[in-house]
Scaffold this motif. Structure first.
Motif, PDB file in Angstrom:
ATOM      1  N   ALA A  93       0.560  -1.362  -0.450  1.00 27.96           N
ATOM      2  CA  ALA A  93       0.252   0.154   0.369  1.00 27.96           C
ATOM      3  C   ALA A  93       1.209   0.872  -0.073  1.00 27.96           C
ATOM      4  N   LEU A  94       2.164   1.436   0.115  1.00 26.26           N
ATOM      5  CA  LEU A  94       2.752   2.397   0.417  1.00 26.26           C
ATOM      6  C   LEU A  94       3.161   2.963  -0.778  1.00 26.26           C
ATOM      7  N   PRO A  95       3.789   2.708  -1.844  1.00 28.88           N
ATOM      8  CA  PRO A  95       4.005   3.454  -3.107  1.00 28.88           C
ATOM      9  C   PRO A  95       3.345   5.044  -3.251  1.00 28.88           C
ATOM     10  N   ALA A  96       3.460   5.621  -3.458  1.00 35.39           N
ATOM     11  CA  ALA A  96       2.426   7.174  -3.847  1.00 35.39           C
ATOM     12  C   ALA A  96       3.656   7.760  -5.336  1.00 35.39           C
ATOM     13  N   PRO A  97       3.218   7.696  -6.072  1.00 34.79           N
ATOM     14  CA  PRO A  97       3.514   8.716  -7.618  1.00 34.79           C
ATOM     15  C   PRO A  97       3.403   9.335  -7.383  1.00 34.79           C
ATOM     16  N   HIS A  98       3.140  10.448  -5.869  1.00 31.78           N
ATOM     17  CA  HIS A  98       2.894  12.067  -6.332  1.00 31.78           C
ATOM     18  C   HIS A  98       4.062  12.822  -5.416  1.00 31.78           C
ATOM     19  N   ARG A  99       4.903  11.729  -4.079  1.00 32.34           N
ATOM     20  CA  ARG A  99       5.819  11.826  -3.888  1.00 32.34           C
ATOM     21  C   ARG A  99       6.402  10.870  -3.049  1.00 32.34           C
ATOM     22  N   VAL A 100       7.692  11.081  -2.665  1.00 30.58           N
ATOM     23  CA  VAL A 100       8.946  10.606  -1.744  1.00 30.58           C
ATOM     24  C   VAL A 100       8.029   9.749  -0.942  1.00 30.58           C
ATOM     25  N   THR A 101       8.462   8.534  -0.826  1.00 24.54           N
ATOM     26  CA  THR A 101       7.599   7.233   0.305  1.00 24.54           C
ATOM     27  C   THR A 101       8.913   6.608   0.518  1.00 24.54           C
ATOM     28  N   VAL A 102       8.832   6.680   1.882  1.00 24.15           N
ATOM     29  CA  VAL A 102       9.772   6.768   2.850  1.00 24.15           C
ATOM     30  C   VAL A 102       9.422   5.506   4.162  1.00 24.15           C
ATOM     31  N   ALA A 108      14.466  12.974  -3.310  1.00 22.21           N
ATOM     32  CA  ALA A 108      13.318  13.840  -3.404  1.00 22.21           C
ATOM     33  C   ALA A 108      12.653  13.953  -4.298  1.00 22.21           C
ATOM     34  N   ALA A 109      12.854  13.237  -5.361  1.00 20.88           N
ATOM     35  CA  ALA A 109      11.344  12.738  -7.035  1.00 20.88           C
ATOM     36  C   ALA A 109      10.572  12.585  -5.973  1.00 20.88           C
ATOM     37  N   PRO A 110       9.477  12.746  -6.453  1.00 14.33           N
ATOM     38  CA  PRO A 110       7.983  12.181  -6.959  1.00 14.33           C
ATOM     39  C   PRO A 110       8.323  10.736  -7.366  1.00 14.33           C
ATOM     40  N   GLY A 111       7.702   9.992  -6.546  1.00 13.58           N
ATOM     41  CA  GLY A 111       8.112   8.066  -7.869  1.00 13.58           C
ATOM     42  C   GLY A 111       9.297   7.520  -6.988  1.00 13.58           C
ATOM     43  N   CYS A 112      10.264   8.071  -6.663  1.00 12.01           N
ATOM     44  CA  CYS A 112      10.708   6.941  -6.293  1.00 12.01           C
ATOM     45  C   CYS A 112      10.166   6.527  -4.232  1.00 12.01           C
ATOM     46  N   LEU A 113      10.830   5.292  -4.182  1.00 15.92           N
ATOM     47  CA  LEU A 113      10.372   4.684  -2.498  1.00 15.92           C
ATOM     48  C   LEU A 113      12.129   4.354  -1.723  1.00 15.92           C
ATOM     49  N   VAL A 114      11.819   4.346  -0.763  1.00 18.56           N
ATOM     50  CA  VAL A 114      13.153   3.711  -0.132  1.00 18.56           C
ATOM     51  C   VAL A 114      13.052   3.119   0.837  1.00 18.56           C
ATOM     52  N   LEU A 115      13.032   2.352   1.144  1.00 17.64           N
ATOM     53  CA  LEU A 115      13.161   0.847   2.101  1.00 17.64           C
ATOM     54  C   LEU A 115      13.951   0.931   3.071  1.00 17.64           C
ATOM     55  N   VAL A 116      13.698   1.276   4.524  1.00 15.57           N
ATOM     56  CA  VAL A 116      15.222   1.095   5.775  1.00 15.57           C
ATOM     57  C   VAL A 116      14.960   0.339   5.997  1.00 15.57           C
ATOM     58  N   MET A 169      11.981   4.799  -8.705  1.00 15.49           N
ATOM     59  CA  MET A 169      13.241   4.284  -8.581  1.00 15.49           C
ATOM     60  C   MET A 169      12.920   3.651  -6.814  1.00 15.49           C
ATOM     61  N   LEU A 170      13.517   2.187  -6.953  1.00 17.45           N
ATOM     62  CA  LEU A 170      13.798   2.050  -5.269  1.00 17.45           C
ATOM     63  C   LEU A 170      15.321   1.601  -4.742  1.00 17.45           C
ATOM     64  N   VAL A 171      15.044   2.925  -3.519  1.00 21.07           N
ATOM     65  CA  VAL A 171      16.451   2.325  -2.904  1.00 21.07           C
ATOM     66  C   VAL A 171      16.433   1.657  -1.517  1.00 21.07           C
ATOM     67  N   VAL A 172      17.182   0.640  -1.468  1.00 18.11           N
ATOM     68  CA  VAL A 172      16.598   0.056  -0.338  1.00 18.11           C
ATOM     69  C   VAL A 172      18.317  -0.337   0.906  1.00 18.11           C
ATOM     70  N   LEU A 173      17.442   0.502   2.112  1.00 13.15           N
ATOM     71  CA  LEU A 173      18.948   0.779   2.481  1.00 13.15           C
ATOM     72  C   LEU A 173      19.296   0.352   3.700  1.00 13.15           C
ATOM     73  N   ASP A 174      19.692  -0.608   4.205  1.00 17.08           N
ATOM     74  CA  ASP A 174      19.626  -2.373   4.654  1.00 17.08           C
ATOM     75  C   ASP A 174      20.692  -1.946   6.283  1.00 17.08           C
ATOM     76  N   GLY A 175      19.837  -2.198   7.349  1.00 20.03           N
ATOM     77  CA  GLY A 175      20.815  -1.562   8.802  1.00 20.03           C
ATOM     78  C   GLY A 175      21.225  -0.333   9.055  1.00 20.03           C
ATOM     79  N   ALA A 176      20.728   0.223   9.157  1.00 21.70           N
ATOM     80  CA  ALA A 176      20.976   1.834   9.408  1.00 21.70           C
ATOM     81  C   ALA A 176      20.933   1.797  11.138  1.00 21.70           C
ATOM     82  N   VAL A 177      21.626   2.854  10.810  1.00 21.83           N
ATOM     83  CA  VAL A 177      22.332   2.588  12.695  1.00 21.83           C
ATOM     84  C   VAL A 177      21.340   3.985  13.421  1.00 21.83           C
TER      85      VAL A 177
END
Length: 441
Positions: free
Chosen positions: A121-130, A231-239, A212-220
């Motif tokens: 349910a996360l991806p939102a094409p009008h904004r960056v989703t984290v 900062a671009a709409p349409g990108c999704l970041v999983l941390v 684009m999908l960005v996966v950041l694994d093991g953040a401190v």
């Protein structure tokens, strides 16, 4: 407006904002006034060298170099544009700037239906989703993120980036190093800016207009993550992180608990084999309960049995009843190592509280009881308990009440015993020495 017009418009905006005439810019950069005029109108393409010179003299902080990089990307053939360049046999040419960095998904991934539903349910094409997936060590945060990323990657036609934010030694990887790897994938063979601010700006520019999908694994921590966010709409970041990244105020929190009993049993059966688990369903239930329904612990125990095909499941459960540290030693101490890396990042007061609080019996601990055990005021005790919650070393099911996972309790007892026996010095009590007793099955 073409990509060359976009650069020219940006150059003109920065120049006029600084009050620099075209003639003055020509004198400062040593490029002819006529050439600069044609660049500003979009009639000529800017070179990286011109962008670098203009960045320097106008104090643009890498913005123009980033714009040239974007121009190069947009002008190159894209894999999802069949009208552009083709490769052998009429197939579309592979875009060298479309990264596909996801590691292999766990083949025995099970369950997590609710977490997957929330991610879907996360991806939102009008904004960056984290989305920040948090939980104690061993809950399968990385497995969930990678499994979902593979399942959803067709939603991100411009590619997937992946980075491990904790090094082999458990220390955080500097964001400038992570950005260097990302930019190297997006701009192969291109010299990169040196500073964190410049690399972050270039990264945001390159992802502008891309999905684009960005996966950041093991953040401190949140500070490590912020420079890595597009900062671009349409990108999704999983941390993923053992820390609850409350500093990422725009992120969707997704706390990941241990598995349900059914999911843990299914995981054990997948590794051990359905025939053996079907012969001893009661022993399998006891095994996964001994593992606290923690995916890493279940997988370690099941792998031991899979490597000993003549053993009964009950053979291992009996040993687990007799030795509550056995799970910490399986797989070369993989579980103890996972717990240790979170423990080592605690403040000294929180580490001391963890060794005292975690081994206590009972399902719940009240703040008032913790204050007595720690010899502190209620306010001080609650503050240190909340630090342990943020580190995913305690859970808080209700305000003022806390509980500890049984395997973390066993880990804390091991720490306390070694400190008491002199195996750990007070000044190095953050470190857990390698188990002195080998695994004996």
């Amino acid at each position: 407006m073409t990509v060359h017009h976009v650069f020219g418009h940006e150059l003109r905006r920065l120049r006029t904002q600084q009050g620099v005439s075209l003639k003055a810019l020509s004198e400062m950069t040593h490029y002819s006034k006529g050439y600069l005029s044609r660049v500003e109108t979009g009639a000529r393409a800017a070179t990286p060298e011109l962008a670098q010179r203009c960045d320097d003299v106008l104090g643009a902080g890498g913005a123009l170099r980033a714009r040239v990089a974007t121009t190069r990307l947009v002008a190159e053939p894209r894999v999802n544009d069949l009208r552009l360049g083709t490769g052998p046999f009429g197939r579309p040419a592979k875009d060298p700037t479309r990264p596909a960095q996801l590691p292999m998904a766990e083949p025995d991934f099970v369950g997590r239906a609710e977490a997957l539903r929330q991610l879907d349910a996360l991806p939102a094409p009008h904004r960056v989703t984290v989305c920040a997936i948090s939980g104690m060590a061993g809950t399968g945060k990385t497995a969930l993120a990678v499994h979902w990323a593979h399942r959803a990657r067709n939603r991100f036609p411009d590619g997937c980036l992946f980075a491990e934010l904790s090094g082999p030694d458990g220390n955080p990887v500097p964001p400038v190093q992570v950005l260097g790897a990302f930019l190297g994938a997006l701009l192969p063979g291109t010299p990169l800016p040196a500073t964190l601010a410049e690399r972050s700006a270039l990264f945001r520019t390159l992802l502008d207009g891309r999905r684009m999908l960005v996966v950041l694994d093991g953040a401190v921590g949140a500070e490590q993550v912020r420079p890595l966010l597009p900062a671009a709409p349409g990108c999704l970041v999983l941390v993923t992180s053992r820390q609850r990244l409350t500093g990422l105020t725009a992120a969707h929190p997704l706390p990941l608990p241990p598995l349900t009993p059914g999911e843990a049993t299914e995981l054990a059966a997948t590794v051990i084999g359905p025939t053996r688990t079907g012969l001893e369903p009661g022993a399998v239930r006891e095994l996964v309960e001994s593992c606290g329904l923690l995916p890493l612990a279940v997988r370690l125990a099941a792998t031991q049995l899979a490597a000993r095909p003549s053993w009964l499941v009950s053979s291992l459960t009996e040993r687990l009843r007799q030795d509550d540290e056995l799970l910490l030693r399986l797989g070369g101490g993989a579980l103890a190592y996972a717990f240790r890396s979170g423990y080592q990042r605690l403040s000294r007061s929180a580490a001391d509280a963890f060794r005292r609080i975690a081994p206590l019996d009972g399902p719940l601990l009240a703040v008032s009881a913790a204050a007595v055990v720690l010899g502190r005021s209620r306010v001080e005790a609650e503050a240190v308990l909340e630090e342990l919650v943020d580190a995913s070393l305690l859970d808080t099911p209700a305000p003022g009440l806390y509980r500890c996972h049984p395997l973390l309790g066993a880990f804390a007892r091991t720490l306390a015993q070694r400190l008491e026996c002199g195996l750990l010095g007070a000044e190095s009590s953050y470190e857990l020495a390698a188990p002195a007793v080998p695994v004996a099955l």
